[in-house]
Every structure is written in C-alpha cells, then in structure tokens.
Design a protein around this motif. Structure first.
Motif, PDB file in Angstrom:
ATOM      1  N   GLN A  38       0.857  -1.179   0.000  1.00 32.03           N
ATOM      2  CA  GLN A  38       0.000   0.000   0.000  1.00 32.03           C
ATOM      3  C   GLN A  38       0.895   1.232   0.000  1.00 32.03           C
ATOM      4  O   GLN A  38       1.985   1.225   0.591  1.00 32.03           O
ATOM      5  N   ILE A  39       0.442   2.320  -0.620  1.00 26.19           N
ATOM      6  CA  ILE A  39       1.254   3.531  -0.695  1.00 26.19           C
ATOM      7  C   ILE A  39       1.585   4.056   0.707  1.00 26.19           C
ATOM      8  O   ILE A  39       2.678   4.579   0.949  1.00 26.19           O
ATOM      9  N   GLU A  40       0.658   3.865   1.656  1.00 24.86           N
ATOM     10  CA  GLU A  40       0.925   4.318   3.027  1.00 24.86           C
ATOM     11  C   GLU A  40       2.116   3.594   3.638  1.00 24.86           C
ATOM     12  O   GLU A  40       2.921   4.208   4.356  1.00 24.86           O
ATOM     13  N   GLU A  41       2.243   2.281   3.340  1.00 22.90           N
ATOM     14  CA  GLU A  41       3.374   1.507   3.858  1.00 22.90           C
ATOM     15  C   GLU A  41       4.690   2.065   3.328  1.00 22.90           C
ATOM     16  O   GLU A  41       5.677   2.186   4.075  1.00 22.90           O
ATOM     17  N   SER A  42       4.706   2.396   2.056  1.00 23.96           N
ATOM     18  CA  SER A  42       5.937   2.914   1.455  1.00 23.96           C
ATOM     19  C   SER A  42       6.297   4.287   2.018  1.00 23.96           C
ATOM     20  O   SER A  42       7.473   4.578   2.275  1.00 23.96           O
ATOM     21  N   ILE A  43       5.304   5.135   2.198  1.00 24.62           N
ATOM     22  CA  ILE A  43       5.565   6.458   2.789  1.00 24.62           C
ATOM     23  C   ILE A  43       6.120   6.313   4.199  1.00 24.62           C
ATOM     24  O   ILE A  43       7.053   7.022   4.590  1.00 24.62           O
TER      25      ILE A  43
END
Length: 344
Positions: A243-248
């Motif tokens: 998920q993009i949140e994990e990468s951020i």
C-alpha cells in the motif's frame, strides 16, 4: 464543500452545472450534525444571549444550547442583531463571560467557517514554534476552492501572505509540500494515460531505489485529483505489493511523512482521516483540545455524521463515548451537542 455564504461563479458554465453544484452542496450539508433552526429569529436569540450574560453570573447552559443548535449563517445574523440591539460585540461579551476550552469552542462556533480556518492557521504559525498538525490537517483536508478562500481571507485579515508565513515557519520538503497544497491547483478528474506512469514513478522514487526521491512524491501527491490518486494507489499496490501508506512510512520521516500520509488518507476519504485525527486527539493521557475543537467546529455542518460513522467502524468505541470520557463540564456538554448522537 464550499464555505457557506460564499457565492462562487463559474464563468462560461451553464445552468446544468449550477444545478449540479446546488444538489452537491445540499447533499453534503445533510451530512452535518448542525442544521438551521426552523422558526429562527435573530433578534430573539440575541436577547436570550444578552440576558444569559447580564448581571451577576453567567447562564452557560443557555449559551451552549443556543449556539450549538443554530447554523453558522444563523449565528452571523445573531451577531449582527446583538450589535444593533445592544451596541456591543457579541463575541467580545462571550469572551468576557466564558473561559478556557469552553470559551474557545463557543467563540470558534461564532466565527464564519473561513475565518475559523484562517484563525486556526494563524495560531499555528505565529509566535514561537509551529503547530504542524494544524497546518497538515487543514491544508490536506480542504477543497481547492476552500484553500483559495482561506488565502484571500488571510490576506484581508492580517495583511500578510499565508504562503509567506508558512514558508517562514517551515523548511525543506515539508515546506515544499505545504506550498504545493496552497497552490490549490490539482488536476481535475482522472488522467487515464498517466495512472500507470504515476504509480511507476512513485515506485521508482521509493521502494525501487536506495534513498528516496521526495520531490516525486510531492509532485504527484500534490498535483493529482483525489479520484486520480485512488486509481494510482490501486496500480501502485499491484506493481509494488505495498500500500502507498506503507511505502511512505518506510521512505519518509517527520512532518513530511505526516503530510504525505494525510494527503493520501484524504484522497481515500476525508471523514476517515478526520475520524483518525479525533481518535488520536483523545487517546492516551491528556487531550489535544485544539485538534478536538478544530474538527468538531469545522465539520459540524459538512460531514460530522460521516466522521462519526467512520469513527465507530475504526475504533472500539463511539465518538460520543470518547468525548464523554475525555472532557468535562460545559465544554463536554457543548461538544456532545455538536456530536448529536451516539453510535454505540
């Protein structure tokens, strides 16, 4: 949703566009907990408030019941009627009679929505230190039209540039992202041809490389519409497995991480994001009353019903119960009236 009382004209657009916006505004307004009072009489309300504050002692119960049961537009009429009838400023009288958090809440409700945001932003950056949470929450969750109205009103009220004050109080990539949000110039709709390339660019800027290209995250998350970003996030998950949140979370830190996460969460759902902010403001020891007041006041006529519903889905309690357990006195009573129900 546009700020109530602000007329927005779309040059060259037709009658159908106007009808669409009218129905959109009305449907959003129905998701607020505070509605206009039927049979409203500004003069009568002004008299009731005057009597509640004159003489020895103050009738706080009457004040909180009246103020929380009128729409913001009606409160503005009450302020005008109070001035005409008594030659005094209602807000000044409220400040002299009330105190602490209860005063902050009631005075906040008496401001117009745009002035409430403007004052909140000014308080976040004036003096020593910066309330980064307030800057992030407001600038990430407001619509482009609302941001433009905030910038205009800030200049009129303080004779200063909001962007100039923000850049004078922040730095680095965090400053860049806030400035990007202040441009209020997101692309409209979904750009089908760039969904995959945006997802690839985000992947290349973070997970795929050693280090992080923060500028790429800022450019894409700050420029694309919420609808487009949701499609990009889906493509990013398929491409990267994250998920993009994990990468951020992995690739950034500090205030930059918080503002990027806020933008992503608002692109997915503003009510979900604000429900999370409310929960964080009350969990653990102590209460972040500034955040609690800011969200309850600013969303009471927009989407507080949705925030309430999302809060109950996400956490093992209702917003009503958490407010009841974390606040006291007239301050608590007023917040619970704004909450307008328990989803337990």
């Amino acid at each position: 949703m546009l700020y109530p009382g602000k007329e927005v004209i779309y040059p060259g657009e037709g009658f159908a566009r106007g009808i669409h916006l009218l129905f959109l505004t009305l449907s959003q307004a129905q998701r607020g907990t505070v509605k206009p009072q039927s049979g409203f009489n500004a003069n009568n309300d002004a008299q009731v408030l005057f009597k509640a504050m004159k003489g020895m002692g103050t009738d706080e119960a009457t004040i909180l019941q009246l103020v929380t049961s009128r729409s913001n537009a009606q409160r503005q009429q009450i302020k005008a009627a109070y001035k005409i009838l008594h030659g005094k400023d209602l807000v000044s009288d409220l400040k002299s009679e009330l105190g602490e958090k209860f005063e902050t809440l009631i005075v906040g409700l008496m401001a117009t929505p745009v002035m409430f945001d403007v004052t909140s932003l000014r308080n976040a950056i004036k003096g020593k230190g910066t309330d980064a949470n307030a800057l992030i929450e407001i600038l990430a969750s407001r619509t482009p039209n609302e941001i433009r109205e905030i910038i205009k009103t800030y200049k009129e009220e303080y004779g200063r540039s909001l962007e100039g004050d923000v850049t004078g109080d922040t730095s680095g990539h965090f400053e860049r992202m806030l400035v990007m949000l202040l441009q209020a110039s997101r692309q409209q709709g979904v750009q089908e041809g760039t969904i995959q390339s945006d997802a690839q660019a985000l992947f290349d800027a973070g997970e795929k490389k050693f280090g992080t290209d923060e500028d790429q995250f800022i450019s894409i998350l700050g420029n694309r519409s919420a609808e487009h970003l949701r499609r990009v996030f889906d493509a990013y998950l398929k491409l990267s497995g994250f998920q993009i949140e994990e990468s951020i979370q992995k690739e950034t830190s500090g205030d930059l991480k918080e503002v990027l996460l806020a933008v992503v969460k608002c692109a997915r759902s503003v009510p979900v994001y604000l429900a999370e902010c409310l929960y964080k403001s009350m969990k653990g020891t102590g209460t972040d009353d500034a955040t609690l007041i800011r969200i309850m006041v600013s969303r009471s006529e927009i989407d507080l019903l949705d925030i309430r519903a999302e809060f109950r889905k996400m956490f093992a309690t209702s917003l009503h119960n958490m407010i009841k357990n974390d606040t006291t006195g007239d301050y608590s009573k007023a917040l619970l009236l704004l909450c307008a129900g328990d989803d337990a």
